[in-house]
Design a protein around this motif. Structure first.
Motif, PDB file in Angstrom:
ATOM      1  N   TYR A 122       5.410   8.521   0.213  1.00 40.50           N
ATOM      2  CA  TYR A 122       5.628   9.589   1.197  1.00 40.50           C
ATOM      3  C   TYR A 122       7.126   9.859   1.354  1.00 40.50           C
ATOM      4  O   TYR A 122       7.937   8.940   1.265  1.00 40.50           O
ATOM      5  CB  TYR A 122       5.102   9.165   2.579  1.00 40.50           C
ATOM      6  CG  TYR A 122       3.619   8.900   2.607  1.00 40.50           C
ATOM      7  CD1 TYR A 122       2.708   9.919   2.895  1.00 40.50           C
ATOM      8  CD2 TYR A 122       3.125   7.619   2.339  1.00 40.50           C
ATOM      9  CE1 TYR A 122       1.338   9.674   2.909  1.00 40.50           C
ATOM     10  CE2 TYR A 122       1.756   7.368   2.354  1.00 40.50           C
ATOM     11  CZ  TYR A 122       0.872   8.400   2.638  1.00 40.50           C
ATOM     12  OH  TYR A 122      -0.471   8.151   2.649  1.00 40.50           O
ATOM     13  N   THR A 123       7.465  11.124   1.585  1.00 36.75           N
ATOM     14  CA  THR A 123       8.834  11.440   2.010  1.00 36.75           C
ATOM     15  C   THR A 123       8.828  11.782   3.500  1.00 36.75           C
ATOM     16  O   THR A 123       9.873  12.023   4.082  1.00 36.75           O
ATOM     17  CB  THR A 123       9.404  12.637   1.210  1.00 36.75           C
ATOM     18  OG1 THR A 123       8.460  13.693   1.258  1.00 36.75           O
ATOM     19  CG2 THR A 123       9.697  12.246  -0.225  1.00 36.75           C
ATOM     20  N   ASP A 124       7.632  11.809   4.086  1.00 36.40           N
ATOM     21  CA  ASP A 124       7.492  12.157   5.503  1.00 36.40           C
ATOM     22  C   ASP A 124       6.780  10.997   6.228  1.00 36.40           C
ATOM     23  O   ASP A 124       5.616  10.700   5.937  1.00 36.40           O
ATOM     24  CB  ASP A 124       6.659  13.453   5.583  1.00 36.40           C
ATOM     25  CG  ASP A 124       6.426  13.903   7.011  1.00 36.40           C
ATOM     26  OD1 ASP A 124       6.626  13.086   7.937  1.00 36.40           O
ATOM     27  OD2 ASP A 124       6.040  15.068   7.198  1.00 36.40           O
ATOM     28  N   VAL A 125       7.514  10.376   7.136  1.00 34.56           N
ATOM     29  CA  VAL A 125       6.992   9.190   7.832  1.00 34.56           C
ATOM     30  C   VAL A 125       5.750   9.537   8.671  1.00 34.56           C
ATOM     31  O   VAL A 125       4.791   8.759   8.740  1.00 34.56           O
ATOM     32  CB  VAL A 125       8.106   8.560   8.713  1.00 34.56           C
ATOM     33  CG1 VAL A 125       7.560   7.443   9.567  1.00 34.56           C
ATOM     34  CG2 VAL A 125       9.241   8.055   7.838  1.00 34.56           C
TER      35      VAL A 125
ATOM     36  N   VAL B  74       0.807  -1.231   0.000  1.00 38.44           N
ATOM     37  CA  VAL B  74       0.000   0.000   0.000  1.00 38.44           C
ATOM     38  C   VAL B  74       0.841   1.283   0.000  1.00 38.44           C
ATOM     39  O   VAL B  74       0.619   2.168  -0.808  1.00 38.44           O
ATOM     40  CB  VAL B  74      -0.981  -0.001   1.208  1.00 38.44           C
ATOM     41  CG1 VAL B  74      -1.665   1.353   1.357  1.00 38.44           C
ATOM     42  CG2 VAL B  74      -2.028  -1.088   1.018  1.00 38.44           C
ATOM     43  N   ALA B  75       1.825   1.385   0.926  1.00 38.42           N
ATOM     44  CA  ALA B  75       2.513   2.677   1.068  1.00 38.42           C
ATOM     45  C   ALA B  75       4.014   2.489   1.274  1.00 38.42           C
ATOM     46  O   ALA B  75       4.439   1.541   1.931  1.00 38.42           O
ATOM     47  CB  ALA B  75       1.931   3.446   2.249  1.00 38.42           C
ATOM     48  N   VAL B  76       4.789   3.422   0.714  1.00 42.15           N
ATOM     49  CA  VAL B  76       6.243   3.388   0.911  1.00 42.15           C
ATOM     50  C   VAL B  76       6.713   4.798   1.254  1.00 42.15           C
ATOM     51  O   VAL B  76       6.220   5.778   0.703  1.00 42.15           O
ATOM     52  CB  VAL B  76       6.980   2.813  -0.338  1.00 42.15           C
ATOM     53  CG1 VAL B  76       6.641   3.551  -1.609  1.00 42.15           C
ATOM     54  CG2 VAL B  76       8.496   2.772  -0.115  1.00 42.15           C
ATOM     55  N   ALA B  77       7.668   4.863   2.216  1.00 42.59           N
ATOM     56  CA  ALA B  77       8.191   6.164   2.650  1.00 42.59           C
ATOM     57  C   ALA B  77       9.705   6.130   2.763  1.00 42.59           C
ATOM     58  O   ALA B  77      10.285   5.118   3.171  1.00 42.59           O
ATOM     59  CB  ALA B  77       7.595   6.538   4.011  1.00 42.59           C
ATOM     60  N   SER B  78      10.328   7.221   2.406  1.00 41.65           N
ATOM     61  CA  SER B  78      11.769   7.427   2.578  1.00 41.65           C
ATOM     62  C   SER B  78      12.043   8.895   2.280  1.00 41.65           C
ATOM     63  O   SER B  78      11.216   9.530   1.593  1.00 41.65           O
ATOM     64  CB  SER B  78      12.537   6.515   1.604  1.00 41.65           C
ATOM     65  OG  SER B  78      13.803   6.204   2.129  1.00 41.65           O
ATOM     66  N   PRO B  79      13.139   9.459   2.783  1.00 43.43           N
ATOM     67  CA  PRO B  79      13.314  10.908   2.620  1.00 43.43           C
ATOM     68  C   PRO B  79      13.408  11.388   1.176  1.00 43.43           C
ATOM     69  O   PRO B  79      12.969  12.490   0.868  1.00 43.43           O
ATOM     70  CB  PRO B  79      14.632  11.189   3.343  1.00 43.43           C
ATOM     71  CG  PRO B  79      14.821  10.054   4.280  1.00 43.43           C
ATOM     72  CD  PRO B  79      14.161   8.872   3.652  1.00 43.43           C
ATOM     73  N   ARG B  80      13.964  10.563   0.257  1.00 43.09           N
ATOM     74  CA  ARG B  80      14.153  11.052  -1.119  1.00 43.09           C
ATOM     75  C   ARG B  80      13.062  10.505  -2.049  1.00 43.09           C
ATOM     76  O   ARG B  80      12.913   9.283  -2.182  1.00 43.09           O
ATOM     77  CB  ARG B  80      15.528  10.648  -1.642  1.00 43.09           C
ATOM     78  CG  ARG B  80      16.656  11.470  -1.033  1.00 43.09           C
ATOM     79  CD  ARG B  80      18.016  11.041  -1.519  1.00 43.09           C
ATOM     80  NE  ARG B  80      18.315   9.664  -1.156  1.00 43.09           N
ATOM     81  CZ  ARG B  80      18.620   8.704  -2.008  1.00 43.09           C
ATOM     82  NH1 ARG B  80      18.652   8.950  -3.298  1.00 43.09           N
ATOM     83  NH2 ARG B  80      18.888   7.487  -1.586  1.00 43.09           N
TER      84      ARG B  80
END
Ligand SMILES: NC(=O)c1ccc[n+]([C@@H]2O[C@H](COP(=O)([O-])OP(=O)(O)OC[C@H]3O[C@@H](n4cnc5c(N)ncnc54)[C@H](OP(=O)(O)O)[C@@H]3O)[C@@H](O)[C@H]2O)c1
Length: 316
Positions: free
Chosen positions: A51-54, A28-34
């Motif tokens: 997302y770049t914001d957890v 469903v979702a993936v996040a990391s700063p870049r």
């Protein structure tokens, strides 16, 4: 189950390849700063949300499970954030840098009716159970040595004056936090808690350990657990009885187990399993689906025991 992933390095790839085999997750979702690396993961695995914001992911995304593979210092706060959103968490090792943080996570999980585990791949590997059965034959134990010593791909950068997180104290870096935890987990799984712990380390100028040897004293035998980020070891791990030994090729791959004595040697197991993160995923799904508090606490106990040993060493 709806899955979120935080962190997009190669270990998240390994996790997702194993998750595909288990076949229980919607990605469903993936996040990391870049954003660039997040989009690469989205394309590769078909994640619906990026997302770049957890914190935003925790706020907006409707997840059942989140896998966290970020630098060590973020594990505690990110795990707690998602537990408080009633999301089950599987977090990379070391899940916390202290026992008190882990106990706090346990209380948070129980309060919210969800679970978490540390992604300690060896602990869930079926060959570790087999190793435990094999070593019964060589009792009484007299000595054991486990090593995970690997020249870090980031050490050259460190030597060139850069500051890779794995060599920084503020990110929970160092040999024991990165590799020593595997050797300790195997030792404590096989032999239980030691009577006494001693250790020594070579410390870098960033105050993390480049290498460490921890000795666990069990009264009638010693176990040494060696880890290094600045050299390679090609030695087998060894558990010694009085007249024979069991050799293990690698503390995490666990693919080759040999029995040896003065007469010769015989191979007890030769079984390389690809995508071995599938076992921690299956165990975790079983904990969640069966609300298995006993299994949850059992795995937690190993993690707590490893942290207790680390807290007794000079690595803080
Ligand atoms: N189970 C295993 O066999 C195994 C193997 C290797 C590593 N690990 C564990 O996996 C974890 C990650 O290690 P690694 O070497 O992959 O670390 P890493 O390369 O430094 O970072 C991993 C990922 O986290 C992202 N990230 C950095 N800070 C973040 C933050 N504040 N919030 C969200 N994401 C953030 C990074 O983004 P950027 O690329 O933009 O910095 C990267 O995508 C560690 O805990 C390590 O112990 C486990």
């Amino acid at each position: 189950m709806k899955l979120g992933v935080i962190g997009t390095s190669w270990i998240s790839d390994s996790f997702l390849e194993s998750a595909k085999i288990v076949n229980k997750f919607d990605f469903v979702a993936v996040a990391s700063p870049r954003m660039e690396s997040v989009e690469k993961f989205q394309k590769k695995y078909g994640f619906k949300e990026t997302y770049t914001d957890v914190s935003l992911m925790a706020e907006k995304s409707k997840l059942d499970v989140v896998y966290i593979a970020t630098p060590n210092s973020f594990h505690y706060e990110q795990t707690k954030l998602f537990l408080n959103k009633k999301v089950n968490v599987i977090c990379e090792k070391p899940i916390t840098l202290s026992r008190s943080e882990l106990i706090d996570l346990k209380e948070t999980a129980l309060l919210n009716g969800v679970f978490f585990i540390e992604a300690m791949r060896s602990l869930h590997h079926p060959n570790l159970k087999k190793l435990k059965e094999f070593i019964v034959d060589i009792k009484p134990f007299r000595h054991a040595s486990f090593q995970f010593m690997r020249y870090s791909s980031k050490y050259d950068a460190y030597k060139n004056g850069e500051k890779p997180k794995v060599f920084l104290k503020e990110f929970g870096g160092g040999a024991v936090n990165d590799l020593g935890v595997y050797t300790l987990t195997t030792a404590l799984y096989l032999f239980g808690k030691p009577l006494k712990v001693t250790s020594d380390s070579v410390i870098l100028d960033t105050l993390v350990d480049a290498s460490t040897v921890i000795t666990l004293n069990y009264g009638t035998f010693l176990v040494t657990c060696s880890s290094s980020k600045v050299s390679n070891s090609y030695l087998m791990n060894e558990i010694q009885g009085e007249k024979e030994s069991i050799l293990l090729n690698h503390v995490t791959h666990l693919d080759k187990i040999i029995k040896v004595n003065d007469e010769g040697s015989c191979t007890l197991l030769d079984d390389r399993i690809d995508h071995d993160m599938q076992y921690e995923i299956k165990d975790f799904i079983s904990i969640i689906e069966n609300k298995d508090i006993q299994m949850f606490e059992e795995y937690l106990t190993y993690t707590l025991d490893v942290l207790e040993v680390i807290e007794k060493t000079r690595i803080k």
